[in-house]
Write a protein that holds these residues in place. Structure first.
Motif, mmCIF file in Angstrom:
data_model
loop_
_atom_site.group_PDB
_atom_site.id
_atom_site.type_symbol
_atom_site.label_atom_id
_atom_site.label_comp_id
_atom_site.label_asym_id
_atom_site.label_seq_id
_atom_site.Cartn_x
_atom_site.Cartn_y
_atom_site.Cartn_z
ATOM 1 N N LEU A 194 24.247 37.275 -58.184
ATOM 2 C CA LEU A 194 22.947 36.583 -58.257
ATOM 3 C C LEU A 194 21.829 37.536 -57.828
ATOM 4 O O LEU A 194 21.975 38.245 -56.836
ATOM 5 C CB LEU A 194 22.933 35.366 -57.334
ATOM 6 C CG LEU A 194 23.652 34.116 -57.838
ATOM 7 C CD1 LEU A 194 23.613 33.033 -56.765
ATOM 8 C CD2 LEU A 194 23.026 33.600 -59.121
ATOM 9 N N THR A 195 20.729 37.535 -58.568
ATOM 10 C CA THR A 195 19.644 38.442 -58.191
ATOM 11 C C THR A 195 18.774 37.849 -57.074
ATOM 12 O O THR A 195 18.051 38.560 -56.399
ATOM 13 C CB THR A 195 18.765 38.790 -59.410
ATOM 14 O OG1 THR A 195 18.342 37.562 -59.994
ATOM 15 C CG2 THR A 195 19.520 39.624 -60.421
ATOM 16 N N ILE A 196 18.851 36.514 -56.905
ATOM 17 C CA ILE A 196 18.108 35.889 -55.799
ATOM 18 C C ILE A 196 19.116 35.507 -54.723
ATOM 19 O O ILE A 196 20.015 34.692 -54.976
ATOM 20 C CB ILE A 196 17.354 34.636 -56.286
ATOM 21 C CG1 ILE A 196 16.350 35.044 -57.351
ATOM 22 C CG2 ILE A 196 16.681 33.898 -55.134
ATOM 23 C CD1 ILE A 196 15.672 33.892 -58.031
ATOM 24 N N PRO A 197 19.035 36.102 -53.536
ATOM 25 C CA PRO A 197 20.030 35.773 -52.518
ATOM 26 C C PRO A 197 19.873 34.321 -52.056
ATOM 27 O O PRO A 197 18.746 33.837 -51.908
ATOM 28 C CB PRO A 197 19.701 36.746 -51.373
ATOM 29 C CG PRO A 197 18.347 37.245 -51.655
ATOM 30 C CD PRO A 197 17.995 37.006 -53.079
ATOM 31 N N CYS A 198 20.986 33.655 -51.882
ATOM 32 C CA CYS A 198 20.891 32.282 -51.350
ATOM 33 C C CYS A 198 22.229 31.858 -50.788
ATOM 34 O O CYS A 198 23.253 32.478 -51.068
ATOM 35 C CB CYS A 198 20.422 31.316 -52.429
ATOM 36 S SG CYS A 198 21.607 31.068 -53.711
ATOM 37 N N ALA A 212 16.928 25.216 -68.793
ATOM 38 C CA ALA A 212 17.714 26.254 -68.109
ATOM 39 C C ALA A 212 19.155 26.268 -68.618
ATOM 40 O O ALA A 212 19.724 27.338 -68.863
ATOM 41 C CB ALA A 212 17.685 26.013 -66.598
ATOM 42 N N ILE A 213 19.735 25.079 -68.796
ATOM 43 C CA ILE A 213 21.136 25.025 -69.273
ATOM 44 C C ILE A 213 21.207 25.589 -70.702
ATOM 45 O O ILE A 213 22.103 26.370 -71.038
ATOM 46 C CB ILE A 213 21.688 23.578 -69.223
ATOM 47 C CG1 ILE A 213 21.610 23.013 -67.803
ATOM 48 C CG2 ILE A 213 23.128 23.541 -69.727
ATOM 49 C CD1 ILE A 213 21.951 21.528 -67.683
ATOM 50 N N LEU A 214 20.232 25.199 -71.527
ATOM 51 C CA LEU A 214 20.224 25.710 -72.910
ATOM 52 C C LEU A 214 20.123 27.223 -72.931
ATOM 53 O O LEU A 214 20.814 27.901 -73.689
ATOM 54 C CB LEU A 214 19.033 25.120 -73.684
ATOM 55 C CG LEU A 214 19.145 23.672 -74.140
ATOM 56 C CD1 LEU A 214 17.850 23.249 -74.819
ATOM 57 C CD2 LEU A 214 20.319 23.467 -75.093
ATOM 58 N N GLU A 215 19.242 27.760 -72.069
ATOM 59 C CA GLU A 215 19.084 29.220 -72.039
ATOM 60 C C GLU A 215 20.393 29.900 -71.634
ATOM 61 O O GLU A 215 20.823 30.891 -72.241
ATOM 62 C CB GLU A 215 17.973 29.631 -71.072
ATOM 63 C CG GLU A 215 17.771 31.145 -71.076
ATOM 64 C CD GLU A 215 16.769 31.594 -70.032
ATOM 65 O OE1 GLU A 215 15.605 31.756 -70.400
ATOM 66 O OE2 GLU A 215 17.179 31.781 -68.867
ATOM 67 N N ALA A 216 21.061 29.358 -70.607
ATOM 68 C CA ALA A 216 22.324 29.966 -70.147
ATOM 69 C C ALA A 216 23.374 29.902 -71.255
ATOM 70 O O ALA A 216 24.085 30.876 -71.510
ATOM 71 C CB ALA A 216 22.815 29.259 -68.888
ATOM 72 N N LEU A 238 29.668 32.496 -66.306
ATOM 73 C CA LEU A 238 28.801 31.420 -66.803
ATOM 74 C C LEU A 238 28.026 30.767 -65.651
ATOM 75 O O LEU A 238 26.853 30.415 -65.789
ATOM 76 C CB LEU A 238 29.669 30.403 -67.551
ATOM 77 C CG LEU A 238 28.972 29.263 -68.269
ATOM 78 C CD1 LEU A 238 27.858 29.746 -69.193
ATOM 79 C CD2 LEU A 238 29.979 28.427 -69.068
ATOM 80 N N ALA A 239 28.692 30.629 -64.500
ATOM 81 C CA ALA A 239 28.029 30.018 -63.332
ATOM 82 C C ALA A 239 26.821 30.865 -62.915
ATOM 83 O O ALA A 239 25.743 30.328 -62.613
ATOM 84 C CB ALA A 239 29.015 29.885 -62.179
ATOM 85 N N VAL A 240 26.994 32.189 -62.924
ATOM 86 C CA VAL A 240 25.880 33.063 -62.532
ATOM 87 C C VAL A 240 24.731 32.933 -63.548
ATOM 88 O O VAL A 240 23.562 32.815 -63.164
ATOM 89 C CB VAL A 240 26.352 34.538 -62.394
ATOM 90 C CG1 VAL A 240 25.175 35.482 -62.242
ATOM 91 C CG2 VAL A 240 27.302 34.669 -61.212
ATOM 92 N N MET A 241 25.068 32.922 -64.830
ATOM 93 C CA MET A 241 24.018 32.774 -65.855
ATOM 94 C C MET A 241 23.265 31.454 -65.677
ATOM 95 O O MET A 241 22.050 31.395 -65.793
ATOM 96 C CB MET A 241 24.634 32.794 -67.257
ATOM 97 C CG MET A 241 25.051 34.163 -67.706
ATOM 98 S SD MET A 241 25.683 34.044 -69.380
ATOM 99 C CE MET A 241 26.204 35.726 -69.603
ATOM 100 N N LEU A 242 24.031 30.413 -65.385
ATOM 101 C CA LEU A 242 23.418 29.092 -65.212
ATOM 102 C C LEU A 242 22.459 29.087 -64.022
ATOM 103 O O LEU A 242 21.324 28.611 -64.119
ATOM 104 C CB LEU A 242 24.543 28.066 -65.015
ATOM 105 C CG LEU A 242 24.146 26.623 -64.831
ATOM 106 C CD1 LEU A 242 23.443 26.094 -66.073
ATOM 107 C CD2 LEU A 242 25.374 25.755 -64.536
ATOM 108 N N VAL A 243 22.909 29.644 -62.908
ATOM 109 C CA VAL A 243 22.062 29.633 -61.712
ATOM 110 C C VAL A 243 20.826 30.511 -61.913
ATOM 111 O O VAL A 243 19.708 30.122 -61.540
ATOM 112 C CB VAL A 243 22.861 30.101 -60.467
ATOM 113 C CG1 VAL A 243 21.947 30.278 -59.271
ATOM 114 C CG2 VAL A 243 23.972 29.106 -60.151
ATOM 115 N N GLU A 244 21.004 31.662 -62.541
ATOM 116 C CA GLU A 244 19.849 32.550 -62.776
ATOM 117 C C GLU A 244 18.798 31.839 -63.631
ATOM 118 O O GLU A 244 17.607 31.878 -63.337
ATOM 119 C CB GLU A 244 20.298 33.832 -63.486
ATOM 120 C CG GLU A 244 21.119 34.760 -62.608
ATOM 121 C CD GLU A 244 20.260 35.613 -61.678
ATOM 122 O OE1 GLU A 244 19.389 36.333 -62.181
ATOM 123 O OE2 GLU A 244 20.463 35.538 -60.461
#
Ligand code: BTN
Length: 323
Positions: free
Chosen positions: A78-82, A158-162, A243-249
């Motif tokens: 993830l590029t944003i730490p959380c 966001a889901i569509l983009e992922a 896929l999870a990372v793409m979705l969160v990003e």
């Protein structure tokens, strides 16, 4: 009861995912576990109804790969730490985040299984172990509740983009307010829960359920609508971490834009990406039911429908596509 996912189970499944027979001793050596530690992991998988062959003298063999969610991979990619909690089993990822009252936002929660997965309108969300993505994100918006009507549409974007970045490009549709359909069958849904408001800020839990590796032979009668999964669409087993990372990003990107700009600047994107304009639909809520054609979504995220020679904007309800 909630159980956190432990790294031994993740590594055990990774080793078995090659589909070969693995002897208990060799697995134990590779995982620095005793034979009984390995057996405990195998028994756990059997309890979660993971199909696994067990044979004296040969060991263990998975009938299909099972790459579990891996918090280390998700966090490092993830590029944003959380904060990101990953559970083996939990009642509901939305409920988990609702009960956390610290000040770290955004915060993520994933689970391999939800035993009380919740859908919209009081429905259940079928959440069997290791198959799909069940994810929640808590987020604080600098808005009051009345400005959040467009949020579920933004999450759909966001889901569509992922999914598009993952390679599923055609035949996707975002059904107002929250469903993602592929060829008319449900692929993903969003449950948004608004938790608290103070000083012009609102805490929201965004829950996303995305069918990933679920196949018709995994389901008996638990889902009461037409559905599909990424695996069914692409013909391939999916490693859900990527896929999870793409979705969160994508989700972080759109939530941030919504927080700063509101829905009005995302309205056109939704109209284009949703493929929903021009559809004949039925809109329903507790008080009314309207059949008409979708002609717009307004700046608040309300659905604009043309029916009986007039046009009206509708919110707080559900829709069914007629054609
Ligand atoms: C719907 O389409 O009805 C919404 C489904 C939302 C399911 C997700 S799975 C993760 C999160 N936790 C829940 O209990 N529900 C949401």
């Amino acid at each position: 009861m909630s159980k956190r996912l432990n790294s031994s189970l993740i590594r055990l499944c990774d080793l078995l995912s090659d589909g070969q027979w693995h002897d208990g001793n060799a697995l134990g050596d590779a995982l620095s576990l005793s034979r009984s530690g390995v057996w405990k992991g195998i028994k756990k998988l059997q309890q979660y109804e993971v199909p696994i062959h067990v044979k004296r003298g040969k060991g263990y063999q998975l009938t299909e790969p099972l790459w579990l969610l891996n918090p280390e991979i998700i966090k490092s990619d993830l590029t944003i730490p959380c904060e990101c909690d990953v559970f083996e089993s939990i009642p509901s990822t939305n409920d988990f985040l609702r009960e956390i009252h610290d000040a770290t936002f955004p915060r993520l929660c994933f689970a391999e299984e939800q035993v009380k997965g919740k859908g919209r309108l009081g429905r259940d969300w079928y959440s069997p172990f290791g198959k799909n993505i069940y994810m929640s994100c808590s987020y604080v918006f600098h808005k009051d509740m009345s400005e959040l009507a467009g949020l579920s549409l933004v999450v759909s974007l966001a889901i569509l983009e992922a999914l598009t970045r993952f390679g599923i490009k055609d035949e996707l549709l975002a059904k107002w307010p929250n469903d993602i359909l592929y060829q008319g069958k449900k692929l993903a849904g969003t449950l948004i829960e608004i938790q608290a408001e103070s000083n012009g800020a609102t805490k929201v839990i965004v829950g996303v359920g995305l069918n990933v590796n679920l196949m018709p032979y995994h389901v008996t009668n638990e889902i009461d609508q037409e559905w599909t999964s990424v695996r069914e669409i692409t013909g391939k087993m999916v490693n859900r971490n990527e896929l999870a990372v793409m979705l969160v990003e994508s989700l972080f990107h759109y939530l941030q834009r919504f927080n700063v700009q509101g829905f009005s600047t995302l309205r056109k994107d939704w109209l284009e990406a949703s493929q929903y304009l021009g559809k004949t639909i039925e809109f329903k809520n507790a008080n009314l039911s309207v059949i008409g054609k979708v002609v717009d979504v307004n700046e608040q995220g309300h659905l604009v429908i043309e029916h009986d020679g007039k046009t009206g904007a509708y919110s707080a309800g559900d829709t069914t596509i007629i054609k």
